[in-house]
Write an enzyme that holds these catalytic residues in place. Structure first.
Site, PDB file in Angstrom:
ATOM      1  N   ASP A 178       1.009  -1.313  -0.091  1.00  0.00           N
ATOM      2  CA  ASP A 178       0.118   0.109   0.023  1.00  0.00           C
ATOM      3  C   ASP A 178       1.398   1.228  -0.117  1.00  0.00           C
ATOM      4  OD1 ASP A 178      -2.413  -2.379   0.460  1.00  0.00           O
ATOM      5  OD2 ASP A 178      -3.167  -0.839   1.816  1.00  0.00           O
ATOM      6  N   LYS A 241      -7.096   3.541  -3.341  1.00  0.00           N
ATOM      7  CA  LYS A 241      -7.279   3.258  -1.934  1.00  0.00           C
ATOM      8  C   LYS A 241      -7.759   4.766  -1.096  1.00  0.00           C
ATOM      9  CE  LYS A 241      -5.574   1.769   2.833  1.00  0.00           C
ATOM     10  NZ  LYS A 241      -4.344   0.955   2.581  1.00  0.00           N
ATOM     11  N   LYS A 277     -10.665  -0.040  -2.425  1.00  0.00           N
ATOM     12  CA  LYS A 277     -10.528  -0.298  -0.430  1.00  0.00           C
ATOM     13  C   LYS A 277     -10.614   1.252   0.215  1.00  0.00           C
ATOM     14  CE  LYS A 277      -6.864  -1.102   2.903  1.00  0.00           C
ATOM     15  NZ  LYS A 277      -5.417  -1.776   2.933  1.00  0.00           N
TER      16      LYS A 277
END
Lengths: 341, 784
Positions: A178, A241, A277
């Protein structure tokens, strides 16, 4: 309620048209290979904030999931959770405890009562130094280790160090990376710089999946969110995300709607699948159901599986566990009745 | 289905709202209802069934009102009137506040009952209809309180007969009853026969609120009862929401009766999407527009106009969105589209689409329909031409028709290519484009990047054949008030008949002509009318205008549309210039008036006319709209727009002042006018043409005809290009004007043979300005 001629089942209740075009649930999807930056596409993006807000404000009134359906949806949400600890005081033992929770997020007696086989969370998400503890604790479970990287959460450390951090994490066993994008590229409209940055991260990830964190709370406008989403996907992100969890505003429904529509747009034009996400700010079972309904209605059922949906959360699981116990027993539950992670 | 199976399919399941409290309420009444008259429930009588359209089950038996029932209700309302009108604003505010609070306390019962009776999804009745209805009472409680100080000259109209439709049963009741009560009127309301139940529950709420008996009376029944109300001599005002055809019948039935009338009728509202719109949001907006309440919405955006370059992508996304709509049990909290109100309506929709759909490409939403009950799938028909029947006619169902456009100008032309003019949506991210298009659309309500936004503070209503009058806001009170005081009867001023006793004394014979398109023209028929003094001295001749002269004058007025685009300042300059030039010839006009009337008031009349021109020169750049604080992040602008072409039969008794008093407000607000001069004393108007000619009045803005009022009134009222007809004639033409205006549903303002003091305050001001304008409410949500 019946369709003319045959009873409506959950399966026939779905939209037939969308189902035809969508790979079956569980099919292994090819990764998003990305594409060259398409500036015209990026600059054509229009987002009407008021209309986006109206859509999400009306959503809880339009969509309601009750009883067994609610239990099933909440269990699905759990399988999409990236169970996360990102604290300065994390220790190996703390991470091992979290991993144990990831392996068994719901009490076995509740799953038995619901007639469900064992489930796990989608992943465990930690800092680089905790990779060893996490991979060891999750060994054999099939649960991937996700790692925040590349100068998380500000993303302002030297670029070569950010690449090196990703490289180290992948080498240490992280299966998902991430990263957080440089907000300044979005705020100044330097889409080429953003594309270059995310593409470099993606190359460095190798086989590990890349989740691009947009830090939407710092992008100023929903239009910027949409444009940053597109550029990140063009640069090869496997997921987009919302947030690091460290911004003052994290995942929200308006931001979610804009990102979902960007994913849909990208899919329509390129055929590639990119996951979503939300992170931070999603802490109740009720919210989780709203997010799932929005994803189902805007993107379709295929995006309701852990290969295309993750929920970055730490406290959500506890609320879902209590709701599940209530569903099984009819009595409102207490946090102490569920093992902590 | 097991939890594990659902876990795999992630299907939606049933999420029913419990109907029991509403069914219990029906059971407590043994599912039989009478009327609510004079504060009491009458025993159930002969009548009809009220059904749940989603299941076909009978919910209750209702009573068909008899003429005696209606008489009793009207008598009760009339008896209650003086006390209610005499109550203080504060007392009326307390009553409305109590109604709002009680509705709030019973809000879920009202919502469930509405959904059972009407078939609309519980989400809509719970989240939209009932909260808006409650808000309407709160808002009007406030207006009741403020009326005394803010509208000191307004009096209630009296007994209001209110007839409401089945698509928003309780909300339309609120739109009718709240403003009527706030302003001191009493009401006899008839709900639609398909959907009377929430009105009957509201009757109980009136009792609980301690509303005095007779202030609100509710009678149930079909159109026959509506007709009894419309024609009842004890009723002072009719307010109707429903179909254009019934509205037209009501206009005819009430013509000449002196009843005030407001009509909120049908529509075929355009939904315009430009290529720089947020396309996904515009697609979603259609869900709120045409699939809201199964499309049974008078202001539904039922005519999609999309810019050609994005049409393909837009339709693809729209179809995908349609296919995701959930159609089913209206009480299910996870349903988007519920049941059509009645099998009759379902058949009408089905027939229209099967007959007209073949002209385009029909897409029905690929979503399962429940078996049984009245359900119709959301439908999109693309590729229709403007001439296609489904592009023109209201379907009143979940059916969207669509066409494409190339340019903003073409979008406006297509949008306005309709007999209706209720609402419109404009989707673009360009503020320039949105604010350019909104004023150009012929509609009473325009939503920028939105659809179907409503609030008690924002005036709602239509233009053209969508009706007249506004509901909501300060403007909505005009429909339920009249000026204080009683006007006396108007004496007929007949032309002097007989044989002229002497030739005119002017040294050279003057020929008075018609004034059309900025030129003095001879009458089509080639006839003249002699004008005699009271002593039968021949003062001159005026042209005898006929229907073809009306046609010519209207055409000139239509072509002078540029006047509406002039700034208020520019229009004021012209009005002041007219005053200047009239002033220069004041003595001549005074002599002319005195010669015709045989009086000596001419000087005073000329002076009043000059002052009047100044009044409207002053108003031209000051009669502004309002910005309403509606409960969104945004603003609702109530803009005053010109009505268009106004035909007026000018007062006979004040030949110059009567003409100026209607011309000046019409001009000031940007209208063009066709004025028929005082019939007995037309020479002042003929002379006035010369004043206009020298005052920079653009050709066609003012057209003056002389002739027989009775002969010309009908032609004006019939003419489809005339947007409003005013009659101040001393010939009693009010009924004729109102009746013949029904065909195009144009606005009328007639004197019903009542006198007006043209020299006093009644001769000018707000009432004239309001008649010379249409309110367009433009909703502008904002925020980045």
């Amino acid at each position: 309620m019946h369709i003319k001629g045959k009873p409506i089942t959950a399966a026939t209740g779905e939209t037939a048209g969308a189902a035809e075009a969508t790979p079956m649930a569980g099919d292994h999807l090819p990764r998003n290979p990305g594409m060259a930056l398409d500036r015209a596409w990026v600059s054509s993006v229009r987002i009407n904030t008021s209309a986006v807000e109206r859509r999400v404000t009306a959503l809880p009134g339009r969509r309601s999931v009750k009883k067994d359906h609610q239990a099933a949806w909440l269990l699905r949400a759990i399988t999409c959770v990236d169970l996360t600890t990102l604290s300065g005081d994390d220790t190996a033992e703390r991470v091992r405890r979290l991993c144990a929770k990831a392996r068994q997020p719901v009490r076995a007696d509740l799953l038995d009562a619901l007639g469900m086989p064992a489930i796990t969370t989608g992943a465990v998400c930690v800092y680089h130094d905790m990779i060893g503890a996490a991979t060891a604790a999750l060994s054999g479970s099939g649960i991937p280790v996700a790692v925040v990287s590349a100068g998380f959460p500000a993303g302002l450390s030297p670029f070569r160090l950010r690449l090196a951090e990703i490289e180290d994490s992948v080498q240490a066993g992280a299966q998902e990376i991430d990263i957080v994008i440089s907000r300044r590229h979005v705020l100044t409209g330097d889409w080429q710089a953003l594309h270059d940055e995310v593409a470099a991260f993606r190359r460095t990830c190798g086989d590990a999946h890349l989740k691009a964190i947009l830090a939407t709370g710092e992008l100023g406008t929903l239009r910027n969110v949409a444009r940053a989403s597109l550029v990140s996907m063009m640069a090869g992100a496997d997921f987009i995300k919302t947030s690091t969890g460290k911004e003052s505003v994290n995942a929200t429904l308006p931001v979610t709607l804009v990102m979902l529509r960007a994913i849909r747009d990208y899919h329509e034009r390129t055929g590639h699948y990119v996951g979503y996400k939300p992170a931070g700010g999603l802490s109740t079972a009720k919210q989780a159901l709203q997010y799932l309904a929005l994803i189902k209605d805007e993107l379709g059922d295929r995006w309701l599986r852990p290969d295309l949906l993750r929920i970055g959360a730490s406290s959500l699981l506890g609320d879902i566990e209590r709701q599940l116990e209530h569903h099984v027993t009819g009595r409102y539950s207490a946090a102490r009745r569920h093992p902590m992670g | 289905m097991t939890v594990e199976e659902i876990f795999e399919t992630m299907a939606y399941g049933p999420a029913p709202e419990d109907a029991r409290p509403a069914l219990d309420w029906l059971a407590r009444h043994k599912a039989r209802f009478g009327h609510f008259i004079d504060g009491a429930h009458t025993p159930p009588g002969k009548g009809f069934k009220s059904c749940n359209p989603a299941t076909g089950e009978t919910l209750a038996r209702l009573t068909q009102a008899t003429r005696a029932d209606v008489d009793t209700a009207v008598a009760a309302a009339r008896k209650a009137g003086p006390d209610w009108a005499g109550a203080s604003g504060h007392d009326r505010a307390r009553a409305l506040y109590a109604l709002a609070r009680l509705m709030q306390k019973h809000s879920r019962l009202l919502a469930v009952l509405e959904t059972l009776d009407n078939g609309k999804p519980i989400r809509e009745s719970r989240d939209i209809d009932i909260p808006l209805a409650i808000r309407h009472f709160y808002y009007h409680a406030g207006l009741a309180r403020l009326m005394e100080t803010e509208l000191p000259d307004a009096a209630p109209v009296g007994v209001c007969g209110q007839i409401i439709p089945w698509n928003f049963p309780l909300l339309m009741l609120a739109w009718k009853i709240a403003p009527a009560l706030a302003t001191g009127n009493t009401v006899v309301l008839k709900p639609a026969e398909y959907t009377s139940l929430t009105a009957l529950l509201f009757a109980e709420i009136c009792e609980q609120a301690g509303l005095p008996g007779g202030v609100v009376n509710i009678v149930t029944g079909d159109g026959a009862v509506g007709q009894m109300i419309v024609t009842h001599p004890g009723i002072d005002k009719i307010a109707f929401t429903g179909s254009t055809s019934v509205g037209r019948q009501i206009r005819q039935a009430t013509a000449g009766s002196g009843k005030a009338l407001t009509l909120e009728l049908g529509g075929k509202s355009p939904y315009v999407v430009f290529d720089d719109a947020d396309i996904d949001s515009a697609v979603e907006g259609l869900v709120d527009s045409i699939w809201f309440n199964q499309g049974q919405v008078c202001c539904a955006g039922s005519r999609l106009l999309v810019q050609e370059g994005i049409a393909g992508r837009f339709y693809d996304r729209l179809k995908a969105r349609m296919d995701g709509l959930r159609i089913g049990d209206p009480l299910d909290k996870c349903v988007d589209v519920g049941a059509i109100v009645d099998p009759v309506q379902l058949r009408a929709i089905t027939r229209m689409v099967s007959e007209g759909g073949a002209e385009g490409d029909v897409h029905h939403a690929r979503a399962p329909l429940p078996e049984g009950g009245c359900f119709y799938p959301p439908t999109l028909i693309t590729g229709l031409h403007p001439a296609a029947r489904l592009m023109q006619e209201e379907i009143f169902g979940p059916v969207l028709v669509s066409a494409t456009f190339r340019t903003p100008a073409e979008a406006v032309a297509l949008a306005n290519n309709s007999r209706y003019g209720l609402a419109a949506s404009v989707w673009t991210e360009s503020v320039n484009l949105a604010l350019d298009i909104a004023p150009k659309l012929a509609a009473g309500v325009v939503w920028v990047n939105a659809s179907n936004l409503f609030d008690a503070a924002a005036p709602f209503g239509g233009v053209r054949e969508s009706g007249f009058g506004r509901e909501g806001g300060w403007e909505g009170l005009a429909a339920y008030t009249r000026p204080k005081g009683e006007a006396g009867p108007l004496e007929r001023v007949a032309p002097v008949a007989g044989t002229p006793v002497a030739a005119p004394q002017d040294s050279i014979d003057r020929t008075a002509k018609l004034y059309i398109g900025g030129r003095q023209v001879r009458p089509d028929g080639g006839y003249s009318i002699p004008v005699l003094s009271p002593r039968q001295r021949l003062l001159g001749h005026v042209a005898h205008a006929n229907r073809k002269d009306v046609r010519g004058a209207v055409e000139a007025a239509v072509n002078a549309r540029g006047w509406a685009g002039k700034s208020g300042h520019a229009r004021a300059q012209v009005l002041y210039y007219i005053a200047e030039n009239l002033s220069a010839r004041a003595d001549e006009f005074a002599r002319r008036i005195n010669a015709m009337t045989g009086g000596n008031d001419g000087g005073r009349e000329v002076d009043a006319a000059i002052r009047r021109l100044f009044t409207y020169g002053a108003w031209a750049d000051k009669y502004d709209g309002r910005a309403y604080g509606v409960p969104i992040r945004g603003v609702a602008l109530a803009m005053n727009e010109p009505v268009g072409v106004i035909g007026a039969l000018c007062a006979d008794e004040v030949p110059l002042l009567g003409l100026v008093s209607v011309m000046a407000p019409a001009m000031a607000m940007g209208n063009r006018c066709v004025l028929v001069a005082s019939q007995p004393w037309p020479l002042a108007a003929a002379d006035f043409c010369q004043v206009l000619e020298t005052s920079d009045v653009p050709a066609g803005v003012v057209n003056i005809l002389t002739g027989d009022h009775a002969e010309l009134a009908g032609t004006l009222a019939d003419h489809m290009e005339v947007d409003a007809v005013w009659s101040f004639s001393s010939s009693d033409l009010s009924g004729e004007v109102e009746r013949r205006s029904a065909a195009s549903l144009k606005r009328t303002w007639v004197n019903h043979a009542r006198a007006r003091d043209w020299f006093g305050p009644a001769g000018e001001g707000h009432v004239f300005l309001a008649q010379a304008t249409e309110i367009k409410t433009i909703w502008v949500p904002y925020g980045e």
